[in-house]
Write an enzyme that holds these catalytic residues in place. Structure first.
Site, mmCIF file in Angstrom:
data_model
loop_
_atom_site.group_PDB
_atom_site.id
_atom_site.type_symbol
_atom_site.label_atom_id
_atom_site.label_comp_id
_atom_site.label_asym_id
_atom_site.label_seq_id
_atom_site.Cartn_x
_atom_site.Cartn_y
_atom_site.Cartn_z
ATOM 1 N N PHE A 87 0.871 -1.213 -0.078
ATOM 2 C CA PHE A 87 0.177 -0.110 -0.074
ATOM 3 C C PHE A 87 0.943 1.348 -0.067
ATOM 4 O O PHE A 87 0.691 2.290 0.670
ATOM 5 C CB PHE A 87 -0.894 -0.077 1.168
ATOM 6 C CG PHE A 87 -2.196 0.900 1.122
ATOM 7 C CD1 PHE A 87 -3.214 0.332 -0.069
ATOM 8 C CD2 PHE A 87 -2.577 2.036 1.746
ATOM 9 C CE1 PHE A 87 -4.070 1.222 -0.395
ATOM 10 C CE2 PHE A 87 -3.782 2.429 1.537
ATOM 11 C CZ PHE A 87 -4.476 2.066 0.373
ATOM 12 N N GLY A 88 1.750 1.364 -0.803
ATOM 13 C CA GLY A 88 2.821 2.530 -1.211
ATOM 14 C C GLY A 88 2.120 3.246 -2.179
ATOM 15 O O GLY A 88 1.008 3.346 -2.308
ATOM 16 N N ARG A 89 2.973 4.136 -2.594
ATOM 17 C CA ARG A 89 2.436 5.233 -3.778
ATOM 18 C C ARG A 89 1.715 4.581 -4.734
ATOM 19 O O ARG A 89 0.685 5.020 -5.140
ATOM 20 C CB ARG A 89 3.630 6.069 -4.052
ATOM 21 C CG ARG A 89 4.311 7.031 -2.920
ATOM 22 C CD ARG A 89 5.444 7.705 -3.736
ATOM 23 N NE ARG A 89 6.353 6.983 -3.510
ATOM 24 C CZ ARG A 89 7.649 7.006 -2.998
ATOM 25 N NH1 ARG A 89 7.993 8.161 -2.667
ATOM 26 N NH2 ARG A 89 8.705 5.906 -3.372
ATOM 27 N N ILE A 90 2.330 3.741 -5.264
ATOM 28 C CA ILE A 90 1.696 3.319 -6.536
ATOM 29 C C ILE A 90 0.534 2.140 -6.240
ATOM 30 O O ILE A 90 -0.476 2.401 -7.119
ATOM 31 C CB ILE A 90 2.969 2.206 -7.530
ATOM 32 C CG1 ILE A 90 3.942 3.143 -7.715
ATOM 33 C CG2 ILE A 90 2.197 1.723 -8.539
ATOM 34 C CD1 ILE A 90 5.234 2.390 -8.272
ATOM 35 N N ARG A 134 2.018 -5.233 4.019
ATOM 36 C CA ARG A 134 3.147 -5.765 3.939
ATOM 37 C C ARG A 134 3.304 -7.264 3.592
ATOM 38 O O ARG A 134 3.757 -7.919 4.428
ATOM 39 C CB ARG A 134 4.203 -5.263 5.057
ATOM 40 C CG ARG A 134 5.700 -5.630 5.099
ATOM 41 C CD ARG A 134 6.357 -5.109 6.375
ATOM 42 N NE ARG A 134 6.543 -3.683 6.201
ATOM 43 C CZ ARG A 134 6.723 -2.959 7.327
ATOM 44 N NH1 ARG A 134 6.960 -3.627 8.552
ATOM 45 N NH2 ARG A 134 6.766 -1.622 7.255
ATOM 46 N N ALA A 183 5.358 -4.717 -10.525
ATOM 47 C CA ALA A 183 6.327 -4.058 -9.557
ATOM 48 C C ALA A 183 7.728 -4.591 -10.017
ATOM 49 O O ALA A 183 8.379 -4.008 -10.507
ATOM 50 C CB ALA A 183 6.071 -4.852 -8.167
ATOM 51 N N ARG A 184 8.101 -5.965 -9.670
ATOM 52 C CA ARG A 184 9.261 -6.672 -9.983
ATOM 53 C C ARG A 184 9.118 -8.203 -10.375
ATOM 54 O O ARG A 184 8.229 -8.743 -9.416
ATOM 55 C CB ARG A 184 10.441 -6.731 -8.828
ATOM 56 C CG ARG A 184 11.086 -5.134 -8.754
ATOM 57 C CD ARG A 184 11.997 -4.737 -9.798
ATOM 58 N NE ARG A 184 12.647 -3.606 -9.762
ATOM 59 C CZ ARG A 184 12.111 -2.552 -10.323
ATOM 60 N NH1 ARG A 184 11.018 -2.464 -10.829
ATOM 61 N NH2 ARG A 184 12.845 -1.370 -10.124
ATOM 62 N N GLU A 230 14.240 -10.809 -16.491
ATOM 63 C CA GLU A 230 13.954 -9.775 -17.561
ATOM 64 C C GLU A 230 15.495 -9.577 -18.355
ATOM 65 O O GLU A 230 16.516 -9.648 -17.663
ATOM 66 C CB GLU A 230 13.621 -8.291 -16.906
ATOM 67 C CG GLU A 230 12.791 -7.609 -17.695
ATOM 68 C CD GLU A 230 12.065 -6.695 -16.608
ATOM 69 O OE1 GLU A 230 11.551 -6.826 -15.790
ATOM 70 O OE2 GLU A 230 12.451 -5.460 -16.875
ATOM 71 N N HIS A 287 8.072 -3.688 -19.447
ATOM 72 C CA HIS A 287 8.606 -2.997 -18.395
ATOM 73 C C HIS A 287 8.350 -1.361 -18.864
ATOM 74 O O HIS A 287 9.404 -0.814 -19.066
ATOM 75 C CB HIS A 287 10.040 -3.316 -17.914
ATOM 76 C CG HIS A 287 10.276 -2.874 -16.532
ATOM 77 N ND1 HIS A 287 10.949 -3.744 -15.652
ATOM 78 C CD2 HIS A 287 9.892 -1.713 -15.830
ATOM 79 C CE1 HIS A 287 11.435 -2.842 -14.687
ATOM 80 N NE2 HIS A 287 10.655 -1.796 -14.749
ATOM 81 N N GLY A 302 6.261 0.593 -17.196
ATOM 82 C CA GLY A 302 5.205 1.613 -16.240
ATOM 83 C C GLY A 302 5.694 3.025 -16.044
ATOM 84 O O GLY A 302 4.740 3.687 -16.169
HETATM 85 C C1 GLV Z 1 11.016 0.763 -12.632
HETATM 86 O O1 GLV Z 1 10.880 -0.331 -12.678
HETATM 87 C C2 GLV Z 1 11.525 1.712 -11.636
HETATM 88 O O2 GLV Z 1 11.774 1.212 -10.609
HETATM 89 O O3 GLV Z 1 11.672 2.913 -11.969
HETATM 90 C C1 GLV Z 2 6.930 3.293 -5.435
HETATM 91 O O1 GLV Z 2 7.157 4.392 -5.755
HETATM 92 C C2 GLV Z 2 5.722 2.937 -4.243
HETATM 93 O O2 GLV Z 2 5.788 3.666 -3.295
HETATM 94 O O3 GLV Z 2 4.756 2.196 -4.548
#
Ligand code: GLV
Ligand code: GLV
Length: 328
Positions: A150-153, A173, A239-240, A269, A287, A289
């Site tokens: 629950f971060g920024r994205i 988390r 994300a990753r 990747e 990739h 985003g």
């Molecule tokens: C892209 O995946 C970034 O971390 O900016």
């Molecule tokens: C990434 O920038 C996040 O906080 O989700």
């Protein structure tokens, strides 16, 4: 330590800011070349890309003051080792939040409504007219979006999903939990539900990943988690890649364990697990985003400002490990 090593040109105004700050050398490097360049004493700052790996061995041998990574993520850098060797790492936070959430939403919509499959259908000349049962997909409104993180994205994705009438649940988390107060929830208080990872896994119609890559999140989505998801569920990853066991995902998609997956990132990747590209129930992006003209330009500005600051001997505006700063 006289120059700035840049491993790939960055968009305007990045290169101009860097060139105004000092001598710039632009050179693509493999791992051995990056190791030698960092150890050479020739560079004070490296402007790096996610494909440049700074492991503990490289960082121990390095004589550089800082690394300015052209990304918000920094899992390509061993931060503990960088800190131990007094190497400051900087990133580009904030500017790519909305564009990445847009891609999460795009993957939600395009997997649900089979947009890529439908596009191929039209291009191949197969469209012969409206049909009652042509390319039926799933609803998005009224469905449960589970957010891992629950971060920024994640929050920006929640904002969009609420606009589409989705029910939004999150686990801050995963796979563990943590307390989230109403004041931390802010605009989302009463509009999204904080719930357990178990609940997110078993009850989501769409499960979207928004966690950084770490030991705790490596293969967060494995065969057992996929088994526990609804057969109608759709997995979204912006994300990753290594957060998902990609071989297990390919197997699950083939066997109908889950319904579909929308991916912007991959475990190895740019390599792709076999079985993903062959399937109609995957939407696969390279990739992208943060890939808008204005976002990449803002990232370039932040990245160059970070590098210029470290080159001139001041703390960068966006340090990941400010405690490493020793004045260069
Ligand atoms: C892209 O995946 C970034 O971390 O900016
Ligand atoms: C990434 O920038 C996040 O906080 O989700």
């Amino acid at each position: 330590m006289t120059a700035i090593l840049v491993t790939a040109d960055i968009p305007a105004p990045g290169m101009d800011i860097l060139r105004a700050a000092g001598d710039v050398e632009v050179r693509a490097v493999d791992h051995a070349e990056l190791f030698d360049a960092c150890a050479s004493g020739k560079y004070r700052v490296v402007v790096s890309q996610l494909r440049d790996h700074f492991d503990a061995e490289l960082l121990a041998a390095a004589s550089i003051a800082g690394i300015s990574n052209y990304a918000v993520g920094f899992d390509n850098i061993d931060i503990a080792a960088a800190t131990a060797h007094g190497i400051t790492v900087a990133n580009t936070p904030g500017v790519l939040t909305d564009s990445t959430a847009d891609i999460a939403m795009l993957l939600i919509l395009s997997t649900a409504r089979r947009a890529v499959e439908a596009d191929a259908f039209v291009r191949s000349g197969s469209f012969t007219g409206w049909e009652p049962e042509l390319l039926l997909g799933s609803d998005v409104s009224g469905r449960v979006l589970g957010l891992a993180g629950f971060g920024r994205i994640a929050r920006a994705t929640a904002r969009r999903a609420l606009g589409f009438g989705m029910t939004v649940k999150f686990c801050p988390r995963p796979p563990a939990d943590r307390v989230v107060s109403d004041s931390e929830l802010g605009e989302f208080a009463g509009r999204v539900e904080h719930t357990s990872w178990d609940e997110i896994v078993t009850n989501s119609d769409f499960l979207s990943l928004h966690v950084p890559l770490s030991d705790a999140t490596h293969h967060l989505i494995d065969a057992a988690v996929l088994e526990a998801m609804k057969p109608s569920a759709i997995l979204i990853n912006t994300a990753r890649g290594p957060v998902v066991d990609e071989a297990a995902l390919a197997t699950a998609l083939r066997a109908g364990v889950i319904a579909a997956a929308g991916l912007d990132v991959y475990e190895r990747e740019p390599a792709l697990e076999s079985g993903l590209a062959e399937r109609k129930n995957t939407v696969l992006l390279p990739h992208v985003g943060s890939a808008t003209v204005s976002v990449r330009s803002e990232m370039a500005r932040l990245c160059a400002d970070n590098a210029a600051a470290m080159f001139s001997g001041t703390v960068p505006p966006h340090p990941v490990n400010p405690q490493a700063w020793t004045g260069g």
